[in-house]
Design a protein around this motif. Sequence first.
Motif, mmCIF file in Angstrom:
data_model
loop_
_atom_site.group_PDB
_atom_site.id
_atom_site.type_symbol
_atom_site.label_atom_id
_atom_site.label_comp_id
_atom_site.label_asym_id
_atom_site.label_seq_id
_atom_site.Cartn_x
_atom_site.Cartn_y
_atom_site.Cartn_z
ATOM 1 N N LYS A 269 71.153 57.666 28.764
ATOM 2 C CA LYS A 269 69.966 57.323 27.989
ATOM 3 C C LYS A 269 70.343 56.893 26.573
ATOM 4 C CE LYS A 269 66.829 60.411 30.484
ATOM 5 N NZ LYS A 269 65.929 61.579 30.405
ATOM 6 N N THR A 270 71.574 57.180 26.174
ATOM 7 C CA THR A 270 72.054 56.784 24.854
ATOM 8 C C THR A 270 73.025 55.626 24.991
ATOM 9 O OG1 THR A 270 74.018 58.198 24.835
ATOM 10 C CG2 THR A 270 71.939 59.215 24.173
ATOM 11 N N ALA A 271 73.189 54.881 23.926
ATOM 12 C CA ALA A 271 74.127 53.750 23.955
ATOM 13 C C ALA A 271 75.544 54.229 24.192
ATOM 14 C CB ALA A 271 74.040 52.967 22.647
ATOM 15 N N THR A 272 75.895 55.373 23.575
ATOM 16 C CA THR A 272 77.245 55.902 23.734
ATOM 17 C C THR A 272 77.513 56.259 25.186
ATOM 18 O OG1 THR A 272 77.213 56.783 21.495
ATOM 19 C CG2 THR A 272 78.824 57.724 22.988
ATOM 20 N N GLY A 273 76.474 56.726 25.873
ATOM 21 C CA GLY A 273 76.651 57.174 27.246
ATOM 22 C C GLY A 273 77.069 56.079 28.201
ATOM 23 N N ARG A 274 76.938 54.843 27.791
ATOM 24 C CA ARG A 274 77.347 53.761 28.674
ATOM 25 C C ARG A 274 78.871 53.636 28.742
ATOM 26 N NH1 ARG A 274 73.319 48.664 27.401
ATOM 27 N NH2 ARG A 274 71.486 49.849 26.851
ATOM 28 N N ASP A 275 79.538 54.198 27.755
ATOM 29 C CA ASP A 275 80.974 54.013 27.669
ATOM 30 C C ASP A 275 81.706 54.826 28.716
ATOM 31 O OD1 ASP A 275 83.779 54.707 26.305
ATOM 32 O OD2 ASP A 275 83.018 52.812 25.514
ATOM 33 N N ILE A 276 82.828 54.289 29.170
ATOM 34 C CA ILE A 276 83.625 54.955 30.191
ATOM 35 C C ILE A 276 84.174 56.292 29.694
ATOM 36 C CG2 ILE A 276 85.791 53.815 29.554
ATOM 37 C CD1 ILE A 276 86.423 53.598 32.529
ATOM 38 N N ILE A 277 84.365 56.427 28.384
ATOM 39 C CA ILE A 277 84.860 57.687 27.837
ATOM 40 C C ILE A 277 83.816 58.778 27.996
ATOM 41 C CG2 ILE A 277 85.765 58.820 25.765
ATOM 42 C CD1 ILE A 277 86.554 55.996 24.790
ATOM 43 N N ALA A 278 82.538 58.429 27.830
ATOM 44 C CA ALA A 278 81.472 59.412 28.019
ATOM 45 C C ALA A 278 81.444 59.894 29.467
ATOM 46 C CB ALA A 278 80.127 58.795 27.640
ATOM 47 N N LYS A 279 81.591 58.975 30.395
ATOM 48 C CA LYS A 279 81.585 59.341 31.810
ATOM 49 C C LYS A 279 82.776 60.227 32.146
ATOM 50 C CE LYS A 279 80.158 56.148 34.668
ATOM 51 N NZ LYS A 279 80.035 54.891 35.445
ATOM 52 N N LEU A 280 83.927 59.896 31.580
ATOM 53 C CA LEU A 280 85.125 60.683 31.833
ATOM 54 C C LEU A 280 84.992 62.081 31.237
ATOM 55 C CD1 LEU A 280 88.057 60.890 32.795
ATOM 56 C CD2 LEU A 280 88.765 59.876 30.631
ATOM 57 N N ALA A 281 84.503 62.174 29.998
ATOM 58 C CA ALA A 281 84.337 63.470 29.350
ATOM 59 C C ALA A 281 83.376 64.359 30.131
ATOM 60 C CB ALA A 281 83.839 63.270 27.918
ATOM 61 N N ASN A 282 82.304 63.791 30.624
ATOM 62 C CA ASN A 282 81.303 64.564 31.378
ATOM 63 C C ASN A 282 81.895 65.080 32.685
ATOM 64 O OD1 ASN A 282 78.666 65.598 31.445
ATOM 65 N ND2 ASN A 282 78.031 64.001 32.870
ATOM 66 N N LYS A 283 82.645 64.233 33.369
ATOM 67 C CA LYS A 283 83.237 64.637 34.650
ATOM 68 C C LYS A 283 84.269 65.748 34.452
ATOM 69 C CE LYS A 283 83.519 61.773 37.995
ATOM 70 N NZ LYS A 283 83.823 60.687 38.956
ATOM 71 N N ILE A 284 85.047 65.670 33.379
ATOM 72 C CA ILE A 284 86.033 66.709 33.095
ATOM 73 C C ILE A 284 85.347 68.003 32.685
ATOM 74 C CG2 ILE A 284 87.907 67.367 31.517
ATOM 75 C CD1 ILE A 284 88.634 64.386 31.404
ATOM 76 N N LYS A 285 84.324 67.900 31.847
ATOM 77 C CA LYS A 285 83.617 69.092 31.367
ATOM 78 C C LYS A 285 83.008 69.868 32.532
ATOM 79 C CE LYS A 285 79.945 70.588 28.241
ATOM 80 N NZ LYS A 285 79.070 71.204 29.260
ATOM 81 N N LEU A 286 82.497 69.163 33.546
ATOM 82 C CA LEU A 286 81.870 69.809 34.698
ATOM 83 C C LEU A 286 82.889 70.194 35.765
ATOM 84 C CD1 LEU A 286 78.701 67.549 35.032
ATOM 85 C CD2 LEU A 286 78.845 69.847 34.069
ATOM 86 N N ASN A 287 84.177 69.917 35.497
ATOM 87 C CA ASN A 287 85.260 70.268 36.421
ATOM 88 C C ASN A 287 85.005 69.715 37.824
ATOM 89 O OD1 ASN A 287 87.776 71.482 36.945
ATOM 90 N ND2 ASN A 287 86.793 73.272 37.844
ATOM 91 N N VAL A 288 84.660 68.443 37.879
ATOM 92 C CA VAL A 288 84.341 67.792 39.145
ATOM 93 C C VAL A 288 85.592 67.712 40.020
ATOM 94 C CG1 VAL A 288 83.569 65.639 40.195
ATOM 95 C CG2 VAL A 288 82.479 66.473 38.117
ATOM 96 N N MET A 289 85.440 68.074 41.294
ATOM 97 C CA MET A 289 86.541 68.003 42.249
ATOM 98 C C MET A 289 86.407 66.730 43.071
ATOM 99 S SD MET A 289 88.166 70.772 41.533
ATOM 100 C CE MET A 289 89.325 70.871 42.916
#
Length: 316
Positions: free
Chosen positions: A80-100
Motif C-alpha cells: 500500500k506504500t510506495a516503498t513496499g513495491r521495492d524488492i527489498i521490502a518483499k525480501l525483508a518481509n519474507k525474512i522477518k516472517l521466517n518463510v520456509m
Amino acid sequence: METKETTDCRFFTAGDVVLCCEPLVWVLDSSAYETRCAYCLQKSQELRTCSGCKLHRYCSVACQSADWKLEHKLECVLLKTATGRDIIAKLANKIKLNVMMDIPGMGRKSAKDLLSMLPVNPAQSEINRTVTPSHGMEELKAIGVPVTELLVYYGLVRYNGVPMHDALCHVTAPFGMALYPQAPLPRMTPVCWDVNVVLNFQGRRLLIHAVEDIPQYTGLEDLRYNDALDPFSQTREERRADFEKRYGYPCACRRCTPEYDAEINPLRCVTPGCMNPIPSDSRAHQPCSECGAINSARLAQFSQFIRQLHPNYSNI
C-alpha cells in the motif's frame, strides 16, 4: 534447481540449458504494473486488481490465488506504500516472517538460509556510508527490520539482483527485478564480454544457456556470464567501465587484455572499395560506420544464434 551438475555429464555443448531456477523474490518495474500479471508476468489487457493494495494485478483467478499463497499474503499491507513495491521490502518481509520454501535439490529452507548463500556486495561499506533511512526505509523499520539489516539486503539485491527480460538478456528491456538465491550467480564468474553462457527467461524462471562448448566442466565457477550490461552495442572501454562500476573491480576476462587485440583481425566492410575496419568483438554485427553497409550474412548468423536461445523472439 535443475542442472546437469547433478549428473555424471561434464560436457556442455552450445545451446544446452545448464540449469534453470525460480526466484526468492521478484518485483515488477513501475512501468509494468498496468500491463503485466504480478504472478506469471505475462502481458494482459484485462488484469484483475487486488482489492487490498490496489497495486498487484492478475490475468486470471488462478494466478491471483497462486500468488496469494506464495507471496502476496505476506506483502499486501506493505504494497500500500510506495516503498513496499521495492524488492527489498518483499525480501525483508519474507525474512522477518521466517518463510520456509521447498527448493529442488536443497530441501526445505528458510528465506534467511537462502540469503546466506549470496555473497555480500564488495561495495557494501560504501552503501552503509551513503544510504540513509531517508531513502524510504521508514515503512520497513515499522515492521521491525533494523536499518543495518536493510542496508545489507540493499547490497545483496544491488549485487545479485537480476533484471528480468522477455527474452535473452541485452536484447529486450527489463520489466522487473528478481533475486535468485539458488541460482549460480554467486558461484559463476562475471565478465564484461568473454562469456560462455547467457541468461534467458521463461516468465520469472531464469535459464542459463551455454553459448559455446564447455568440454571440461568442473563446477559453476567455470561458467562466465554477463547479466546486466549491453555488450553488443558497447566498446571495450565502455564495457569495462560499466563492469567496474557494478562489481567494484576491473574485468580481467581474455577479451579485456592487450594480448587479445593482437589475436584478432579487424573485419572489413562488405562494400567494395570501403577499407573501414569494423571491430570484431562486440560490434561484429553492426553496420559499417563509414558507409552504413550491413554484413547480411553475419547479421543472419547472429539472429539465428539468438533464436536458438529464444525461439519466440522475432524482432531482430
